[in-house]
Scaffold this active site. Sequence first.
Site, PDB file in Angstrom:
ATOM      1  N   GLY A   4       0.854  -1.202   0.000  1.00 12.22           N
ATOM      2  CA  GLY A   4       0.000   0.000   0.000  1.00 12.22           C
ATOM      3  C   GLY A   4       0.880   1.239   0.000  1.00 12.22           C
ATOM      4  N   ALA A   5       2.051   1.137  -0.663  1.00 13.59           N
ATOM      5  CA  ALA A   5       3.051   2.208  -0.572  1.00 13.59           C
ATOM      6  C   ALA A   5       2.673   3.470  -1.334  1.00 13.59           C
ATOM      7  CB  ALA A   5       4.389   1.683  -1.075  1.00 13.59           C
ATOM      8  N   THR A   6       1.633   3.384  -2.177  1.00  8.44           N
ATOM      9  CA  THR A   6       1.227   4.608  -2.872  1.00  8.44           C
ATOM     10  C   THR A   6       0.025   5.240  -2.170  1.00  8.44           C
ATOM     11  OG1 THR A   6      -0.088   3.222  -4.340  1.00  8.44           O
ATOM     12  CG2 THR A   6       2.084   3.909  -5.148  1.00  8.44           C
ATOM     13  N   VAL A  78      -1.710  -8.740  -5.633  1.00  8.87           N
ATOM     14  CA  VAL A  78      -1.809  -9.443  -4.342  1.00  8.87           C
ATOM     15  C   VAL A  78      -2.279 -10.895  -4.445  1.00  8.87           C
ATOM     16  CG1 VAL A  78      -2.089  -7.479  -2.775  1.00  8.87           C
ATOM     17  CG2 VAL A  78      -4.095  -8.447  -3.897  1.00  8.87           C
ATOM     18  N   LYS A 140      -5.601  -1.134  11.342  1.00  6.99           N
ATOM     19  CA  LYS A 140      -7.012  -1.399  11.570  1.00  6.99           C
ATOM     20  C   LYS A 140      -7.793  -1.104  10.289  1.00  6.99           C
ATOM     21  CE  LYS A 140      -9.755   1.790  13.356  1.00  6.99           C
ATOM     22  NZ  LYS A 140     -10.152   3.031  12.682  1.00  6.99           N
ATOM     23  N   ASP A 169      -2.706   0.177  16.926  1.00  9.16           N
ATOM     24  CA  ASP A 169      -3.752   1.090  17.370  1.00  9.16           C
ATOM     25  C   ASP A 169      -2.987   2.376  17.599  1.00  9.16           C
ATOM     26  OD1 ASP A 169      -5.315   2.758  19.043  1.00  9.16           O
ATOM     27  OD2 ASP A 169      -6.595   1.049  19.471  1.00  9.16           O
ATOM     28  N   HIS A 170      -3.136   3.337  16.687  1.00 10.12           N
ATOM     29  CA  HIS A 170      -2.200   4.464  16.747  1.00 10.12           C
ATOM     30  C   HIS A 170      -2.367   5.295  18.020  1.00 10.12           C
ATOM     31  CE1 HIS A 170      -5.541   6.814  15.096  1.00 10.12           C
ATOM     32  NE2 HIS A 170      -4.878   7.899  15.412  1.00 10.12           N
ATOM     33  N   LYS A 174       0.545   7.406  21.064  1.00  7.58           N
ATOM     34  CA  LYS A 174       0.502   8.822  21.485  1.00  7.58           C
ATOM     35  C   LYS A 174       1.208   8.973  22.832  1.00  7.58           C
ATOM     36  CE  LYS A 174      -3.862   9.823  19.093  1.00  7.58           C
ATOM     37  NZ  LYS A 174      -3.548  10.723  17.999  1.00  7.58           N
ATOM     38  N   GLU A 208     -13.924  15.009  17.330  1.00  2.85           N
ATOM     39  CA  GLU A 208     -13.277  15.462  16.094  1.00  2.85           C
ATOM     40  C   GLU A 208     -14.113  16.543  15.443  1.00  2.85           C
ATOM     41  OE1 GLU A 208     -11.336  12.505  13.456  1.00  2.85           O
ATOM     42  OE2 GLU A 208     -12.683  11.133  14.488  1.00  2.85           O
ATOM     43  N   HIS A 232      -9.628   2.463  19.893  1.00  3.07           N
ATOM     44  CA  HIS A 232      -8.965   3.538  20.640  1.00  3.07           C
ATOM     45  C   HIS A 232      -9.595   3.804  22.014  1.00  3.07           C
ATOM     46  CE1 HIS A 232      -7.388   3.964  16.707  1.00  3.07           C
ATOM     47  NE2 HIS A 232      -8.308   4.769  16.217  1.00  3.07           N
TER      48      HIS A 232
HETATM   49  C1  BG6 Z   1      -8.878   6.525  13.075  1.00  9.38           C
HETATM   50  C2  BG6 Z   1     -10.296   6.549  12.588  1.00  9.38           C
HETATM   51  O1  BG6 Z   1      -8.570   5.270  13.606  1.00  9.38           O
HETATM   52  O2  BG6 Z   1      -8.697   7.523  14.076  1.00  9.38           O
HETATM   53  C3  BG6 Z   1     -10.651   7.924  12.067  1.00  9.38           C
HETATM   54  O3  BG6 Z   1     -10.471   5.588  11.564  1.00  9.38           O
HETATM   55  C4  BG6 Z   1     -10.357   8.978  13.090  1.00  9.38           C
HETATM   56  O4  BG6 Z   1     -12.018   7.987  11.676  1.00  9.38           O
HETATM   57  C5  BG6 Z   1      -8.941   8.839  13.633  1.00  9.38           C
HETATM   58  O5  BG6 Z   1     -10.495  10.235  12.468  1.00  9.38           O
HETATM   59  C6  BG6 Z   1      -8.705   9.770  14.783  1.00  9.38           C
HETATM   60  O6  BG6 Z   1      -7.349   9.780  15.098  1.00  9.38           O
HETATM   61  P1  BG6 Z   1      -6.684  11.025  15.793  1.00  9.38           P
HETATM   62  O7  BG6 Z   1      -5.274  10.605  16.058  1.00  9.38           O
HETATM   63  O8  BG6 Z   1      -6.788  12.182  14.840  1.00  9.38           O
HETATM   64  O9  BG6 Z   1      -7.473  11.290  17.034  1.00  9.38           O
END
Ligand code: BG6
Length: 489
Positions: A4-6, A78, A140, A169-170, A174, A208, A232
Amino acid sequence: MIFGATGDLANRKLFPSLYRLFEKGNLSERFAVVGVARRPLSNEEFQENVKNSVQSAIKDSTRLDEFASHFYYHSHDVTDSSSYLALKSMAEDLDNTYGLEGNRIFYLAMAPEFFGTIAVHLKQDGLTETNGFKRLVIEKPFGHDLESAKELNSQIRHAFSEDEIYRIDHYLGKQMVQNIEVIRFANALFEPLWNNRHISNIQVTSSEVLGVEERGRYYEKSGALRDMVQNHMLQMVALLAMEPPIRLTTDEIRSEKVKVLRAMRPLEGDMVHEHFVRGQYGKGMLDGEQVPGYREEPMVDSESNTETFVAGRLTIDNFRWAGVPIYIRTGKRMAVKSTKIVIQFKDIPMNLYYETGQTVNPNLLIIHIQPDEGITLHLNAKKSGNQLEANQVKLNFSNKSGSGINTPEAYEKLLYDCMRGDATNFTHWDEVALSWSFVDKISEVWENHKAKNFPNYEAGTMGPEEADQLLAKEGFSWWPVADLDVDNC
Ligand code: BG6
């Protein structure tokens, strides 16, 4: 190898994060990145893309040519074994050129429907046969319910063992989410109070301002519950509610988080309506501009039943948390972009200042996750002057002004952890499965009972009124996140 590098994620997050690691010396000279994607590109064209993406994220990128020279491109199908075999021979060449000792990371930064197929081919076509380590990083969504997550898991487990799988899970990357542990377990002040004797309720908000943007097709099937709560929000709750681990190792921390998720009371039938509120934004004003409602967004059904907002009350059935509501809320097109955790302590047994007509404000501990990073403690202290009057004071630590200058971005941190083999800030399968089984029951009820009042909040507000009632019926209210900002204290 970045599959998915592009795509958007690779360009917006992964390349700039790799560059930062490179510049800080956290990436040795002995590395190569193979960009894998469908469209045909030469190595040079790909390197140009990489440079552009780094430049648009980082102003001062002086070692860009040197960095980009480590990037190679493979145009890929793929589903076609011969394409994997070509990738394998490319990987072997690069292994020799850079002395990589067979260490391989496969990063799947692409549409989830291909995750399983790719994992199966990686094994079948020999890419996972290597003398060094092999790791799979997977974005995810990890399935769209428990059933599909199980299926996906069994496909990838066919090629990788659990400790080789890094589920992103980004939020766990943080800085201030990672700080939850330190605040709790490195301070004599908080841990003794961290229970139902002293805490009255916990509020976790992730709001958001952005709407669903171009992601209507995905979001229609997901909604806020699957998109934000399953991962999250529940991850933050697990970190807040877990018992102190006996050691700060991946396994010990994960096992404590898993226990929280197991102790979370499942909701069924009418309990869902009682404890969870859903919302969908209608049109409204944001920054002085009119914005469309969710149902008017591209690729969204004009009668959509998808929720863009969720608020809920979680109950954790264990000794520590019995009787303490944990409220969560998240949504799109809300008034502010803010992720905050508010720990509200119980009132003191008696207000000595009552006779002078004063209320004593509850003590709050606020963990600011984003956009500001820091901690605030709300206390009461004497107002200066002759009278003995209690006054609210706020003790503030702002990560921006303190040690945190230049804090690494979440992806930079997670990529670094993965390269070092530290899986603490990634989600284990058990956490994924438990979160899905909790969320699935709510989805099921919501799918069977269409929301009659959608849209029920205006864009640019903090969500539907029902979210306030959820707390009001227990005598609480949401602490207004905008007023709690570090800069407003
Ligand atoms: C993602 C969701 O995992 O997290 C998005 O798919 C959401 O819909 C985003 O906008 C929010 O991340 P952050 O870091 O901007 O709070």
